[in-house]
Design an enzyme around this catalytic site. Structure first.
Site, PDB file in Angstrom:
ATOM      1  N   LEU A  74      47.964  48.260   7.397  1.00  0.00           N
ATOM      2  CA  LEU A  74      48.389  49.471   8.112  1.00  0.00           C
ATOM      3  C   LEU A  74      48.155  50.771   7.353  1.00  0.00           C
ATOM      4  O   LEU A  74      48.967  51.698   7.430  1.00  0.00           O
ATOM      5  CB  LEU A  74      49.879  49.378   8.515  1.00  0.00           C
ATOM      6  CG  LEU A  74      50.253  48.240   9.470  1.00  0.00           C
ATOM      7  CD1 LEU A  74      51.740  48.327   9.832  1.00  0.00           C
ATOM      8  CD2 LEU A  74      49.428  48.254  10.750  1.00  0.00           C
ATOM      9  N   ASN A 126      53.719  48.162  17.922  1.00  0.00           N
ATOM     10  CA  ASN A 126      53.152  47.054  17.156  1.00  0.00           C
ATOM     11  C   ASN A 126      54.269  46.313  16.429  1.00  0.00           C
ATOM     12  O   ASN A 126      54.750  46.762  15.395  1.00  0.00           O
ATOM     13  CB  ASN A 126      52.115  47.618  16.164  1.00  0.00           C
ATOM     14  CG  ASN A 126      51.518  46.558  15.255  1.00  0.00           C
ATOM     15  OD1 ASN A 126      51.848  45.379  15.362  1.00  0.00           O
ATOM     16  ND2 ASN A 126      50.645  46.978  14.359  1.00  0.00           N
ATOM     17  N   CYS A 129      52.067  42.980  13.299  1.00  0.00           N
ATOM     18  CA  CYS A 129      51.108  43.054  12.204  1.00  0.00           C
ATOM     19  C   CYS A 129      51.410  41.974  11.165  1.00  0.00           C
ATOM     20  O   CYS A 129      52.510  41.932  10.605  1.00  0.00           O
ATOM     21  CB  CYS A 129      51.137  44.419  11.521  1.00  0.00           C
ATOM     22  SG  CYS A 129      49.978  44.482  10.137  1.00  0.00           S
ATOM     23  N   GLY A 216      38.259  38.065  16.354  1.00  0.00           N
ATOM     24  CA  GLY A 216      36.875  37.772  16.722  1.00  0.00           C
ATOM     25  C   GLY A 216      36.752  36.577  17.652  1.00  0.00           C
ATOM     26  O   GLY A 216      37.758  35.998  18.078  1.00  0.00           O
TER      27      GLY A 216
END
Ligand SMILES: Cc1cc2nc3c(=O)[nH]c(=O)nc-3n(C[C@H](O)[C@H](O)[C@H](O)COP(=O)(O)OP(=O)(O)OC[C@H]3O[C@@H](n4cnc5c(N)ncnc54)[C@H](O)[C@@H]3O)c2cc1C
Ligand SMILES: Cc1cc2nc3c(=O)[nH]c(=O)nc-3n(C[C@H](O)[C@H](O)[C@H](O)COP(=O)(O)O)c2cc1C
Ligand code: FES
Lengths: 303, 259
Positions: A74, A126, A129, A216
């Site tokens: 972050l 968020n 994380c 991904g």
């Protein structure tokens, strides 16, 4: 044929359902050199914290099969810098600007929401994380802290509130439900999957902070399954994210139940990825003679 | 406006220089050839997702649409690039980052450790074109055919050193610096360095000891190459903040970074 790509979160209108994922698009300013940011449905900023945050030691990225682990931690210059130096420069984008926020405790989330109220189009909270010691994913892994954070944010802003969920839980659909019940206008998922990679000659982790978050194409089927589960369990819009590389992936996410999508790591392979995907979605709908994107949301055939 | 673009490049030639070193010439259709020594490109190897990320390479030479890269095979991605044959395609994003600034009043000394020669070769060619005098220190563990190529192009400007004495003097590249400086008729110098981290540290220390500006080109693992992922950060000296190698660098003033 005119295709209706519009969609809504609460009262906020999106001209199309393609957003860019937090932490993969900066604040849009650098990306402006490569693509017309204003054509997107929205951009989500790198997560903003109350105080500037320096991030984790290098290496912060390592490639893995069909994906990557990151442990950025972050890194950002804090809310003051965002409001004073960044936001004035990106207001001119003709698209929705969604500020992602990350706090150490629920009060910090509340303060961030208060500072951003009326300044941006929406807030993405968020709570997912995997790369910070305090706060981060631990909020999104616990029903009662999810509840507390959302309640606090909801109290401090009238803006649409999107809660970004972690897949590192047993039942992501339960956390989504709690988010809905406590005032979230939408949920976005998934943030990265916590992962590890080891250099066998040194026996050291490949990342400077030991673990990282996987993103991904490697995570796409996992993400898609989470979206499908969540979409069945709640009535607010679901924003799908995780390994979307092309329009085909995007259409799968809509069919699984996502009303909007976020493009993340794909941008690293191709700075123009989000706009290419948008074009592909339009083309797909046109060739299938489907008039509106809404018509395919959650239409996977389950028989 | 930047001239950064994603070019559908075509391999013009691929020359095998040594066991694991290749010189690849690429055609970037429409590229205006405007690039500074020290800038780099990001190569998308193919359309599959493994390898997933692009790979960064320094611009070795560039003339209009033609760009050369010097590549050493160290893993999967570099091996796949080295296997590319004439007419094969790769997407090239660039030119990226900031190049080496040239101080007109200072005598340039280029210090290259092994593959660190790649961006400095381009600088050497640029300085030659500008009719600037300069010296190169080229260091290797043991001599390779690469040294031969460097000798052919830069001749007497090069001072060779090796760890084992197989070419030139048995010395490290950074330890050769005082030898060159003390013999030089010039007074003011700039040092340009690229190579292993240990060498860069020594060169920076040497420069600060003698008050000589040092520019180093750094390498870090990269995902985006354009400054949006914050994956390639290096510590900024004197603060607790970071700089990105891809956008703030890859060339930095020696005193700017902690390596
Ligand atoms: C700005 C920049 C310019 C570069 N210029 C050149 C050049 O001109 N010629 C050249 O041969 N190489 C250059 N490199 C290094 C090159 O990018 C890496 O060797 C390559 O990405 C390795 O890919 P791989 O798949 O073969 O290796 P991997 O299988 O990914 O890794 C193999 C080994 O290479 C190391 N490595 C991986 N990526 C990098 C990286 N980005 N930087 C340094 N080490 C890495 C890994 O730590 C590992 O030890 C440059 C790197 C940067 C950041
Ligand atoms: C380098 C990097 C940085 C990220 N930073 C953030 C962040 O600051 N905040 C956040 O909510 N998600 C962050 N993410 C997660 C992405 O927004 C996204 O949820 C995740 O990468 C999965 O999508 P993808 O597979 O399409 O990349 C980051 C991901 C990457 C790869
Ligand atoms: S590689 Fe993404 S910021 Fe440098």
């Amino acid at each position: 044929m005119n295709i209706d790509l519009t969609t809504k979160i609460g009262e906020l209108r999106f001209k199309n359902p393609v957003l860019t994922a937090s932490g993969t698009f900066g604040y849009g300013l650098i990306m402006e050199e490569f693509s017309d940011v204003s054509l997107l449905g929205g951009i989500i900023t790198k997560s903003i914290t109350l105080k500037p945050k320096v991030g984790n030691p290098a290496p912060r990225i390592v490639e893995t099969a069909c994906g990557m682990l990151n442990s950025i931690g972050l890194e950002n210059r804090g809310i003051d810098n965002f409001l004073e130096d960044i936001l004035p420069g990106i207001r001119r984008f003709k698209t929705n600007i969604i500020a992602s926020i990350a706090g150490k405790d629920e009060d910090e989330y509340g303060l961030l929401a208060e500072r951003l109220d009326r300044q941006v189009s929406a807030i993405e909270v968020n709570i997912s994380c995997p790369n910070v010691k305090e706060g981060g994913m631990s909020f999104g892994q616990d029903i009662s802290s999810t509840k507390r954070v959302i309640k606090k944010v909801r109290m401090k802003t009238a803006l649409p509130v999107i809660v970004k969920l972690t897949p590192n839980v047993t039942s992501i659909e339960d956390i989504a439900k709690v988010s809905e019940d406590n005032g979230a206008d939408a949920v976005s998922l998934v943030n990265t999957y916590k992962g590890l990679s080891i250099d066998i000659s040194s026996r050291k982790p490949e990342l400077g902070s030991f673990t990282g978050g996987l993103s991904g194409p490697a995570i796409k089927p996992l993400a898609l399954y989470s979206i499908w589960k969540v979409a069945k369990n709640i009535d607010i819009p679901v924003i799908g994210c995780g390994g979307i590389m092309n329009f085909n992936d995007a259409i799968e996410f809509f069919m699984a139940g996502a009303s909007l999508i976020e493009i993340g790591s794909a941008t690293f392979r191709e700075p123009n990825a989000a706009l290419k995907i948008l074009k592909g979605i339009k083309h797909f709908l046109k060739t299938k003679k489907i008039k509106a994107i809404k018509e395919i949301v959650g239409t996977v055939n389950e028989n | 406006m930047t001239n950064i673009k994603d070019y559908p490049a075509i391999v013009i030639s691929n020359k095998h220089i040594d066991d694991n070193i290749f010189l690849i010439e690429l055609l970037l259709p429409g590229f205006d050839g405007k690039a500074e020594p020290g800038q780099f490109i990001m190569i998308k190897i193919d359309e599959t997702y493994d390898p997933f990320l692009r790979r960064p390479y320094s611009i070795f030479e560039c003339k209009k649409e033609k760009v050369k890269i010097l590549i050493k095979t160290v893993g999967k991605g570099s091996k796949m690039i080295a296997e590319k044959k004439r007419k094969e395609e790769m997407d090239i994003l660039g030119p990226l980052g900031n190049g080496f600034p040239v101080d007109k009043n200072n005598y340039p000394i280029l210090v290259a450790g092994g593959m660190g020669i790649a961006p400095l070769w381009f600088l050497g060619r640029r300085l030659t074109k500008l009719r600037n005098k300069f010296s190169i220190i080229f260091g290797e563990k043991t001599t390779t055919p690469l040294a031969e190529e460097i000798k052919k192009t830069f001749g007497a400007k090069v001072f060779f050193v090796t760890d084992d004495g197989s070419r030139g003097i048995k010395l490290t590249a950074s330890a050769a610096l005082p030898l060159i400086l003390d013999k030089s008729p010039y007074r003011k110098f700039s040092i340009y360095a690229c190579g292993p981290k240990g060498m860069l540290k020594d060169v920076i220390n040497f420069g600060s000891g003698r008050n000589i500006p040092v520019y180093v080109s750094l390498e870090e693992k990269m995902a985006c190459g354009i400054g949006v992922c914050l994956g390639c950060s290096v510590k900024r000296r004197g603060t607790d903040g970071f700089l990105t190698v891809c956008r703030d660098g890859p060339v930095f003033k020696g005193e700017e970074v902690m390596i």
